[in-house]
Design a protein around this motif. Structure first.
Motif, PDB file in Angstrom:
ATOM      1  N   PHE A  50      37.711   2.002 -15.080  1.00  0.00           N
ATOM      2  CA  PHE A  50      37.535   3.128 -14.233  1.00  0.00           C
ATOM      3  C   PHE A  50      38.925   3.535 -13.384  1.00  0.00           C
ATOM      4  O   PHE A  50      39.222   4.636 -13.392  1.00  0.00           O
ATOM      5  CB  PHE A  50      36.327   3.235 -13.387  1.00  0.00           C
ATOM      6  N   ILE A  85      42.013   4.213 -15.627  1.00  0.00           N
ATOM      7  CA  ILE A  85      41.640   5.824 -16.067  1.00  0.00           C
ATOM      8  C   ILE A  85      42.202   6.751 -14.952  1.00  0.00           C
ATOM      9  O   ILE A  85      42.895   7.782 -15.210  1.00  0.00           O
ATOM     10  CB  ILE A  85      40.681   5.853 -16.878  1.00  0.00           C
ATOM     11  N   GLY A  86      41.374   6.550 -13.674  1.00  0.00           N
ATOM     12  CA  GLY A  86      41.817   7.401 -12.602  1.00  0.00           C
ATOM     13  C   GLY A  86      43.093   7.499 -12.235  1.00  0.00           C
ATOM     14  O   GLY A  86      43.760   8.593 -12.075  1.00  0.00           O
ATOM     15  N   SER A  91      45.253   9.217 -15.195  1.00  0.00           N
ATOM     16  CA  SER A  91      44.837  10.731 -14.880  1.00  0.00           C
ATOM     17  C   SER A  91      45.514  11.553 -13.791  1.00  0.00           C
ATOM     18  O   SER A  91      45.914  12.766 -13.981  1.00  0.00           O
ATOM     19  CB  SER A  91      43.348  11.187 -15.086  1.00  0.00           C
ATOM     20  N   VAL A 147      33.132  12.730  -9.778  1.00  0.00           N
ATOM     21  CA  VAL A 147      33.946  11.929 -11.042  1.00  0.00           C
ATOM     22  C   VAL A 147      33.364  10.774 -10.968  1.00  0.00           C
ATOM     23  O   VAL A 147      33.193   9.995 -11.965  1.00  0.00           O
ATOM     24  CB  VAL A 147      35.129  12.616 -10.883  1.00  0.00           C
ATOM     25  N   THR A 148      33.713  10.005  -9.794  1.00  0.00           N
ATOM     26  CA  THR A 148      33.178   8.468  -9.850  1.00  0.00           C
ATOM     27  C   THR A 148      31.948   8.006 -10.305  1.00  0.00           C
ATOM     28  O   THR A 148      31.858   7.211 -10.984  1.00  0.00           O
ATOM     29  CB  THR A 148      33.721   8.075  -8.185  1.00  0.00           C
ATOM     30  N   THR A 149      30.931   8.936  -9.558  1.00  0.00           N
ATOM     31  CA  THR A 149      29.583   8.563 -10.035  1.00  0.00           C
ATOM     32  C   THR A 149      29.620   8.594 -11.433  1.00  0.00           C
ATOM     33  O   THR A 149      28.755   7.801 -12.167  1.00  0.00           O
ATOM     34  CB  THR A 149      28.559   9.502  -9.263  1.00  0.00           C
ATOM     35  N   ILE A 150      29.932   9.586 -12.044  1.00  0.00           N
ATOM     36  CA  ILE A 150      29.457  10.036 -13.439  1.00  0.00           C
ATOM     37  C   ILE A 150      30.365   8.780 -14.416  1.00  0.00           C
ATOM     38  O   ILE A 150      29.768   8.260 -15.400  1.00  0.00           O
ATOM     39  CB  ILE A 150      29.847  11.468 -13.885  1.00  0.00           C
ATOM     40  N   SER A 151      31.727   8.758 -14.147  1.00  0.00           N
ATOM     41  CA  SER A 151      32.507   7.830 -14.819  1.00  0.00           C
ATOM     42  C   SER A 151      31.842   6.432 -14.773  1.00  0.00           C
ATOM     43  O   SER A 151      31.942   5.692 -15.953  1.00  0.00           O
ATOM     44  CB  SER A 151      33.785   7.619 -14.341  1.00  0.00           C
ATOM     45  N   LEU A 152      31.420   5.907 -13.435  1.00  0.00           N
ATOM     46  CA  LEU A 152      30.914   4.520 -13.466  1.00  0.00           C
ATOM     47  C   LEU A 152      29.482   4.454 -14.006  1.00  0.00           C
ATOM     48  O   LEU A 152      29.152   3.597 -14.371  1.00  0.00           O
ATOM     49  CB  LEU A 152      30.850   4.086 -11.907  1.00  0.00           C
ATOM     50  N   VAL A 174      28.604   6.270 -16.709  1.00  0.00           N
ATOM     51  CA  VAL A 174      28.935   5.951 -18.136  1.00  0.00           C
ATOM     52  C   VAL A 174      29.479   4.413 -18.570  1.00  0.00           C
ATOM     53  O   VAL A 174      29.110   3.953 -19.573  1.00  0.00           O
ATOM     54  CB  VAL A 174      29.886   7.055 -18.668  1.00  0.00           C
ATOM     55  N   LEU A 175      30.226   3.894 -17.953  1.00  0.00           N
ATOM     56  CA  LEU A 175      30.933   2.595 -18.003  1.00  0.00           C
ATOM     57  C   LEU A 175      29.627   1.561 -17.891  1.00  0.00           C
ATOM     58  O   LEU A 175      29.532   0.824 -18.542  1.00  0.00           O
ATOM     59  CB  LEU A 175      32.022   2.362 -17.067  1.00  0.00           C
TER      60      LEU A 175
END
Length: 128
Positions: A21, A24-25, A28, A97-102, A104-105
């Protein structure tokens, strides 16, 4: 050669998810790809991850989705709080974005693990 126990593998998978995470952050946002920068970005979330693992729910069934939700909540809440404390700001878009990304992971590897286990059990049952 003995395999590590499931809790160790689950903790490693969670830590890798947090580092991925952060990587990627940083990528990006075209931030310098230094190991120190990566560690600095991941650190607050790794602290949250570690605190989450103190939960009895997580230790009872580390690869379970219930444990994943506890890990996700602890990692996000503590990680964002620490990040806000250190940087003196926390954009809402970053929190989302942090909440969604983490999610998913941290929940994604658990879902895949459950799927693989289910398929393995079905294949085993078909062979007997």
């Amino acid at each position: 050669m003995r395999r590590p126990p499931i809790p160790v593998l689950a903790l490693i998978a969670d830590a890798v998810a947090v580092v991925v995470f952060a990587a990627i952050g940083r990528s990006s946002h075209a931030e310098a790809d230094s190991i120190v920068g990566l560690i600095g970005t991941a650190a607050p979330f790794l602290v949250g991850l570690g605190a989450s693992w103190a939960s009895r729910r997580v230790r009872a069934d580390p690869p379970g989705l219930g444990a994943g939700v506890v890990v996700l909540l602890g990692t996000v809440v503590i990680g964002l709080a620490l990040r806000a404390a250190f940087l003196q700001r926390l954009p809402l878009s970053f929190a989302i974005v942090t909440t969604i990304s983490l999610a998913v992971l941290l929940l994604g590897w658990r879902g895949l693990s459950m799927l693989v286990a289910r398929v393995s059990v079905k294949r085993g049952a078909l062979r007997h």
